[in-house]
Design an enzyme around this catalytic site. Structure first.
Site, mmCIF file in Angstrom:
data_model
loop_
_atom_site.group_PDB
_atom_site.id
_atom_site.type_symbol
_atom_site.label_atom_id
_atom_site.label_comp_id
_atom_site.label_asym_id
_atom_site.label_seq_id
_atom_site.Cartn_x
_atom_site.Cartn_y
_atom_site.Cartn_z
ATOM 1 N N CYS A 355 12.151 16.541 12.920
ATOM 2 C CA CYS A 355 11.306 15.980 11.781
ATOM 3 C C CYS A 355 11.372 14.293 11.876
ATOM 4 O O CYS A 355 10.673 13.659 11.517
ATOM 5 C CB CYS A 355 11.870 16.477 10.277
ATOM 6 S SG CYS A 355 11.684 18.105 10.374
HETATM 7 O O1 KQY Z 1 10.795 18.458 7.732
HETATM 8 C C1 KQY Z 1 9.892 17.355 7.686
HETATM 9 N N1 KQY Z 1 9.026 17.283 8.606
HETATM 10 C C2 KQY Z 1 9.826 16.536 6.763
HETATM 11 C C3 KQY Z 1 10.501 16.676 5.423
HETATM 12 C C4 KQY Z 1 10.334 15.746 4.499
HETATM 13 C C5 KQY Z 1 11.085 15.976 3.471
HETATM 14 C C6 KQY Z 1 11.133 15.078 2.452
HETATM 15 N N2 KQY Z 1 12.322 14.924 1.465
#
Ligand code: KQY
Length: 362
Positions: A355
């Protein structure tokens, strides 16, 4: 012909490459947001430094840093990491960065999907998010790549591709009322096909339990190569993830990919369960969109790793399973160097190594 059609036609012959294909660089962002990262990002920053430094052993890394934090980040990061000042709302480059497509003439284009902080005013995690929404275009400009603004909300973590025409996603996220309520499932498929050069979309029902992204596929599974995936698995009916993983397993088992292949599924264990401690919860400044409570179950997954130029960078999350996951990854990726990074501080922010990274293909 109107401009939108013209622009879509310019994507003919382009496809989103698999993550296992050669990469020019990986982009990341510096964490500092006090309502997402405890102690204004201080704890997470070390994990981001470790991830960036490790990736930079094989692949060039660019870290975007907000103007206020530039000096701090530049001082802490090694010279092997390029630091670029840029404004953004939070640092999830997988979701706010450009998603690249390539053609067989070694040409490359950036796709700039619209971003609404995982749900906009319906159930988004913060507002405003306009600085995040401009990151993909800025990234493409810095890289001298042409950029195509797509007419749909999509986060990069909501899709995986095999590079040979297959895309994996979840209904939970892409069909969520907070993303593109005016588009039907068929229209969403058409947008994915037109922009990413995919032919076949494999829809899983749900993502990881308690994931605040509305079920991003990259927190549940990863693509090893065409016809082969890793899936977060659970065989304990008492764990909330059980039904989700069993259903995903069945869907993948019955699916055929764009080339008509059956899909080999490797099972990944789940870490934990992991819960937010009192001390961790106290370090976060609560906001309307995000609040972290002591005892809340973390959406932690070993599937949330990055594949980059002969290297797998995976999250260390639970001493009871970290070595087992290393062994699985080494078996599944025999020619890759497998590197584990302590990632609890990243999962506390709501995601993991996949992420916080976004690759640009060669
Ligand atoms: O997992 C993701 N791709 C992003 C997560 C964002 C979480 C923000 N608190």
């Amino acid at each position: 012909m109107n401009i939108a059609l013209n622009s879509i036609h310019s994507l003919r012959g382009y496809r989103m490459p698999g993550e296992y294909e050669p990469q020019q660089s990986v982009w990341m962002g510096w964490p500092h947001r006090a309502d997402n990262w405890r102690e204004n990002g201080k704890m997470a920053q070390q994990a981001f430094i470790d991830v960036a430094t490790t990736i930079a052993e094989k692949t060039a890394v660019t870290m975007i840093v907000s103007p206020l934090h530039y000096d701090q980040a530049r001082a802490k990061l090694p010279d092997s990491v390029r630091v670029v000042e840029m404004s953004y709302d939070d640092c999830w480059l997988r979701d706010i960065g450009a998603v690249y497509v390539v053609n067989d003439k070694q040409q490359r284009k950036a796709i700039d999907w619209q971003f609404n902080a995982w749900g906009g005013l319906v159930d988004g995690l913060y507002a405003p998010w306009d600085s995040d929404d401009k990151v993909a275009k800025k990234m493409a400009e810095i890289n001298n790549d042409s950029c195509h603004r797509a007419p749909m909300i999509l986060e990069g973590g909501a899709i995986h591709v095999d590079g040979e025409g297959t895309l994996f996603t979840t209904e939970e996220c892409l069909l969520h009322e907070s993303r593109n309520p005016d588009l039907s499932k068929a229209q969403i498929e058409s947008q994915l096909q037109a922009h990413l050069g995919v032919e076949k979309i494999i829809w899983l029902k749900q993502g990881l339990y308690n994931d605040e992204t509305n079920g991003h596929v990259d927190n549940l599974m990863h693509v090893v190569k065409p016809g082969e995936v890793l899936l977060t698995y659970c065989d304990d009916p008492l764990i909330p993830q059980y039904a989700i993983s069993q259903q995903a397993y069945q869907t993948l088992r019955e699916a055929r990919d764009a080339k008509g292949r059956k899909i080999t599924i490797h099972k990944l264990p789940m870490p934990g369960p992991l819960y937010i401690t009192k001390e961790e919860a106290q370090g976060i400044v609560a906001s309307d969109g995000m609040s972290r409570q002591e005892g809340e179950r973390l959406a932690a997954s070993y599937a949330n790793f990055l594949i980059s130029n002969g290297q797998i960078v995976y999250p260390l999350l639970d001493e009871r399973h970290d070595q087992e996951v290393f062994n699985i990854l080494q078996r599944v990726f025999p020619d890759y160097e497998i590197k584990g990074i302590a990632a609890r501080e990243i999962v506390l922010g709501g995601g993991n190594i996949h992420c916080i990274t976004q690759q640009i293909p060669l």
